[in-house]
Design an enzyme around this catalytic site. Structure first.
Site, PDB file in Angstrom:
ATOM      1  N   SER A 122      12.654   8.999  11.486  1.00  5.19           N
ATOM      2  CA  SER A 122      11.434   8.754  11.354  1.00  5.19           C
ATOM      3  C   SER A 122      10.504   7.882  12.731  1.00  5.19           C
ATOM      4  CB  SER A 122      11.094   8.020  10.151  1.00  5.19           C
ATOM      5  OG  SER A 122      11.755   8.230   9.301  1.00  5.19           O
ATOM      6  N   LYS A 174     -11.135   1.724  -4.258  1.00  5.77           N
ATOM      7  CA  LYS A 174     -10.974   0.748  -3.671  1.00  5.77           C
ATOM      8  C   LYS A 174      -9.744  -0.270  -3.971  1.00  5.77           C
ATOM      9  CE  LYS A 174     -11.633  -2.587  -0.423  1.00  5.77           C
ATOM     10  NZ  LYS A 174     -11.528  -2.124   0.965  1.00  5.77           N
TER      11      LYS A 174
END
Length: 304
Positions: A122, A174
């Protein structure tokens, strides 16, 4: 006669106190020596031509001091080449991006070689991409080209306990993702767009670093890991080997003599490194994986 046992008891108590204070004094002395040595090691720059080794271990997060040290190395004429020794399962996307950018600036001026240890996956693989040549062991685990975003939904557990969360948000997205309510279809779609954009950025680094066709890179960027031998077969690395092979390549291809000394880049004092080693695994790995909402990460994380 009764005073003798009391005197012996007092002496024993006094001896224990003295032993404690002596131990504390010795501990403080060694701590001061380590601190001074670490400060000196951080401030004094080694002279003479040399090869700089950058160890990248554990979780990768953005570290300003590492980036600044690499930028100094890029313009330091004494640094003839940089060896990036990676043993990391990855880290945050921003941390990998910052490291990739700093190493790219070094690679534009002088040779950079990447060495993969047990794991370079990664963001660990992302850090290797600016290198002119990437080495891995046969058994190294690398690849895992992808992006991960995790959260938990404890709303059912809270309902069973009779606990409810009151959330006031400026918009429906949100608080997505949230621990306190399931991920909505709209929230999942929005987060998926973020992950796909970050993934595309990662694939772009692979395309540029490995000079690979974009379709080929996307086919390999499905999150899977490769052994070193498998990575060599698909073009994610250049050769099997370690530092000896890297030094031989630098000498043959970049005219960097094998006789030059190798010096590790240190950006933290000895005390900081000791504290970091003791706490890094818990604070950055355990807590970040199991508590709260995590940031997008390029981290190899086998399914539990």
């Amino acid at each position: 006669m009764s005073l003798e046992p009391d005197l012996l008891a007092d002496r024993r108590r006094l001896r224990r106190r003295l032993t404690l204070w002596r131990a504390l004094a010795i501990f403080a002395l060694f701590g001061a020596i380590a601190l001074v040595a670490g400060m000196r090691g951080e401030r004094v720059l080694p002279g003479g031509d040399h090869v700089l080794r950058l160890p990248i271990n554990g979780f990768i997060a953005e570290d300003r001091r590492v980036i600044e040290a690499l930028d100094r190395a890029a313009t330091n004429a004494s640094v003839r080449a940089v060896i990036v020794a990676i043993d990391s399962p990855g880290g945050t996307i921003a941390g990998g991006e910052a490291l990739h950018g700093a190493l790219s600036r070094v690679a534009a001026r002088k040779p950079v070689v990447a060495l993969m240890g047990a794991t370079a996956a990664s963001a660990g693989y992302m850090a290797a991409l600016p290198a002119a040549r990437i080495y891995a062991r046969d058994s190294s685990l690398t690849g895992s080209i992808g992006v991960l975003l995790q959260s938990f939904d404890v709303s059912e557990l809270m309902a069973r306990l009779g606990v409810s969360a009151q959330v006031i948000a400026s918009g429906p997205l949100k608080d997505q993702p949230s621990l306190f309510r399931p991920l909505s279809a709209e929230g999942r779609a929005a987060l998926d767009r973020v992950i796909q954009d970050l993934h595309a950025q990662f694939v772009g680094m692979v395309v540029a670093g490995r000079r690979m066709d974009a379709d080929r890179a996307r086919a390999l960027a499905d999150g899977r890991v490769f052994t070193g031998r498998q990575a060599l077969d698909v073009g994610l690395i250049d050769a099997i080997g370690g530092e000896r092979e890297a030094r031989a390549w630098l000498a043959a291809e970049r005219e960097v003599p094998e006789s030059l000394p190798v010096r590790d880049m240190q950006t933290r004092s000895t005390t900081e490194r000791l504290i970091s080693q003791a706490t890094e695994g818990v604070m950055k790995s355990l807590l970040s994986e199991w508590l709260g909402v995590d940031a997008p990460r390029a981290l190899w994380q086998p399914s539990r």
